[in-house]
Design a protein around this motif. Structure first.
Motif, PDB file in Angstrom:
ATOM      1  N   SER A 134       0.826  -1.211   0.000  1.00 26.97           N
ATOM      2  CA  SER A 134       0.000   0.000   0.000  1.00 26.97           C
ATOM      3  C   SER A 134       0.860   1.260   0.000  1.00 26.97           C
ATOM      4  O   SER A 134       0.392   2.345  -0.361  1.00 26.97           O
ATOM      5  N   GLU A 135       2.119   1.129   0.405  1.00 29.99           N
ATOM      6  CA  GLU A 135       3.035   2.265   0.448  1.00 29.99           C
ATOM      7  C   GLU A 135       3.652   2.577  -0.913  1.00 29.99           C
ATOM      8  O   GLU A 135       4.379   3.556  -1.059  1.00 29.99           O
ATOM      9  N   ASN A 136       3.338   1.741  -1.902  1.00 32.73           N
ATOM     10  CA  ASN A 136       3.889   1.893  -3.249  1.00 32.73           C
ATOM     11  C   ASN A 136       2.989   2.842  -4.050  1.00 32.73           C
ATOM     12  O   ASN A 136       1.889   2.478  -4.468  1.00 32.73           O
ATOM     13  N   ASP A 137       3.454   4.070  -4.263  1.00 33.82           N
ATOM     14  CA  ASP A 137       2.640   5.057  -4.980  1.00 33.82           C
ATOM     15  C   ASP A 137       2.348   4.627  -6.412  1.00 33.82           C
ATOM     16  O   ASP A 137       1.290   4.961  -6.970  1.00 33.82           O
ATOM     17  N   VAL A 151      -8.431   1.810  -1.805  1.00 33.61           N
ATOM     18  CA  VAL A 151      -8.147   2.340  -0.468  1.00 33.61           C
ATOM     19  C   VAL A 151      -6.862   1.698   0.007  1.00 33.61           C
ATOM     20  O   VAL A 151      -6.674   0.489  -0.117  1.00 33.61           O
ATOM     21  N   ARG A 152      -5.971   2.529   0.568  1.00 33.72           N
ATOM     22  CA  ARG A 152      -4.675   2.044   1.055  1.00 33.72           C
ATOM     23  C   ARG A 152      -4.705   1.998   2.587  1.00 33.72           C
ATOM     24  O   ARG A 152      -5.121   2.940   3.241  1.00 33.72           O
ATOM     25  N   MET A 153      -4.242   0.885   3.126  1.00 33.78           N
ATOM     26  CA  MET A 153      -4.157   0.738   4.577  1.00 33.78           C
ATOM     27  C   MET A 153      -2.712   0.939   4.999  1.00 33.78           C
ATOM     28  O   MET A 153      -1.791   0.436   4.344  1.00 33.78           O
ATOM     29  N   GLY A 154      -2.499   1.672   6.098  1.00 30.23           N
ATOM     30  CA  GLY A 154      -1.128   1.904   6.527  1.00 30.23           C
ATOM     31  C   GLY A 154      -1.039   2.317   7.977  1.00 30.23           C
ATOM     32  O   GLY A 154      -2.049   2.478   8.670  1.00 30.23           O
ATOM     33  N   SER A 155       0.180   2.494   8.434  1.00 30.69           N
ATOM     34  CA  SER A 155       0.431   2.924   9.807  1.00 30.69           C
ATOM     35  C   SER A 155       0.733   4.419   9.873  1.00 30.69           C
ATOM     36  O   SER A 155       0.963   4.957  10.952  1.00 30.69           O
ATOM     37  N   ASP A 195      12.188  -5.633   7.345  1.00 30.58           N
ATOM     38  CA  ASP A 195      12.701  -4.492   6.605  1.00 30.58           C
ATOM     39  C   ASP A 195      11.787  -4.203   5.412  1.00 30.58           C
ATOM     40  O   ASP A 195      11.318  -5.113   4.738  1.00 30.58           O
ATOM     41  N   GLY A 196      11.497  -2.933   5.174  1.00 30.33           N
ATOM     42  CA  GLY A 196      10.654  -2.556   4.057  1.00 30.33           C
ATOM     43  C   GLY A 196       9.213  -2.317   4.434  1.00 30.33           C
ATOM     44  O   GLY A 196       8.437  -1.820   3.614  1.00 30.33           O
ATOM     45  N   PHE A 197       8.829  -2.656   5.661  1.00 31.56           N
ATOM     46  CA  PHE A 197       7.470  -2.398   6.141  1.00 31.56           C
ATOM     47  C   PHE A 197       7.455  -1.066   6.881  1.00 31.56           C
ATOM     48  O   PHE A 197       8.210  -0.879   7.835  1.00 31.56           O
ATOM     49  N   ARG A 198       6.588  -0.160   6.470  1.00 28.23           N
ATOM     50  CA  ARG A 198       6.496   1.119   7.168  1.00 28.23           C
ATOM     51  C   ARG A 198       6.018   0.906   8.602  1.00 28.23           C
ATOM     52  O   ARG A 198       6.427   1.611   9.518  1.00 28.23           O
TER      53      ARG A 198
END
Length: 338
Positions: A134-137, A151-155, A195-198
């Motif tokens: 989801s962090e990939n624009d 819809v993007r899910m994130g922290s 690594d790589g997970f926001r």
């Protein structure tokens, strides 16, 4: 106008009795926001009176989309994915929508092409993107280009409110580690996410924030990497508990790894919480089912997923859905005083 040959009411019947156009009935069925509430209620009353059931195939053809919500993810945490699915299913219950799940490999150079082919073949009504993809624009741009609602899910905040749901991982972890400090712990170990997970980065920042606030110096010997899995929790726990002096408490970045830390402690002959305190993150089922029950941060994953799904399927209701969710510390029996 007559009913269909099988005797069932048609959209034409609804339009005639309600005194509106067929297009207006279609807008009510498709939950268009381009209607006033009085018209919507009048048409819905006629639909209920006649027992009219829209033809999903005809609707899909008219909209040039299927009534499918896509869930696209590359996430090693099965409990997290399951929680998201449960949230989506609660939102689409009693509707004609269905859920289709598509795992992907975020490290593959072909990921965007694979997702493009999937979206074009399925003609999805909307798609939910889980972290970390989801962090990939570029992935969000792809959905935009194809006309697929997403819809993007994130922290953290990733998009405008229409296209995201987010939690406050950094602040929640800082509070959880401060809770350990309040119980007298000064040597607090940490198990990081992949690594790589926001989310992993945010949770690590929360840990650092809490130590700095408490005036505790970071110690790399009691920090370990994990992959949000039980097995990496065991490995991280063994590493941290081999340190001298060993930590009196450990925060793990999700419950699966916290359970692995508990397993490593038991193998070493340590009691929880008498010899070691443990805190996790997520509040998945495992947290309440292990012994002792795990103190953890409750990540409102189902509520987030439900809100995201409503944003996808119901434009009128979407405006009333929250975009930011707060996590709470759930106190159980895995934390004691140092």
């Amino acid at each position: 106008m007559k009913k269909a040959k099988d005797g069932k009411p048609t959209i034409n019947d609804v339009a005639r009795i309600a005194g509106v156009s067929k297009k207006t009935v279609s807008r009510v069925i498709n939950r268009s926001p381009l209607l006033n509430e009085a018209t919507r209620e009048k048409v819905e009353a006629v639909i209920a009176e006649l027992g009219y059931v829209p033809n999903p195939q005809a609707r899909a053809l008219a909209l040039r989309r299927n009534f499918l919500i896509g869930l696209i993810h590359d996430n090693p945490n099965a409990q997290m994915v399951l929680g998201v699915q449960e949230g989506i299913l609660s939102a689409i219950r009693d509707t004609e929508f269905a859920l289709v799940v598509r795992p992907v490999n975020r490290r593959s150079p072909d990921m965007l092409d694979d997702v493009r082919a999937f979206l074009e073949q399925q003609r999805l009504f909307g798609v939910m993107l889980l972290p970390p993809i989801s962090e990939n624009d570029a992935l969000a741009d792809l959905c935009e280009d194809l006309g697929v609602t997403y819809v993007r899910m994130g922290s953290v905040r990733l998009d405008d409110d229409e296209h995201m749901v987010a939690s406050n991982d950094r602040e929640a972890v800082a509070r959880a580690v401060a809770y350990l400090v309040d119980h007298g712990h000064r040597r607090i170990g940490f198990v990081a996410g992949p690594d790589g997970f926001r989310s992993a980065a945010e949770r690590a920042s929360g840990y650092v924030d809490a130590l700095e606030t408490a005036g505790i110096k970071q110690d790399a010997t009691i920090m370990a990497e994990g992959n949000y899995t039980f097995e990496t929790g065991i490995a991280a726990g063994e590493k941290l508990l081999a340190a001298s002096p060993r930590p009196t408490a450990i925060f793990a970045s999700n419950d699966e790894m916290a359970a692995g830390v508990l397993h490593a402690a038991r193998k070493k002959g340590l009691s929880v919480p008498e010899d070691l305190s443990i805190v996790g993150f997520d509040d998945t089922a495992i947290a309440a089912h292990i012994w002792p029950p795990l103190t953890t941060v409750r990540w409102p994953i189902q509520a987030m997923a439900k809100a995201a799904a409503i944003k996808l399927i119901d434009p009128a209701e979407a405006r009333r859905q929250p975009s930011h969710f707060l996590s709470d510390l759930i106190e159980r029996a895995s934390v004691g005083t140092a």
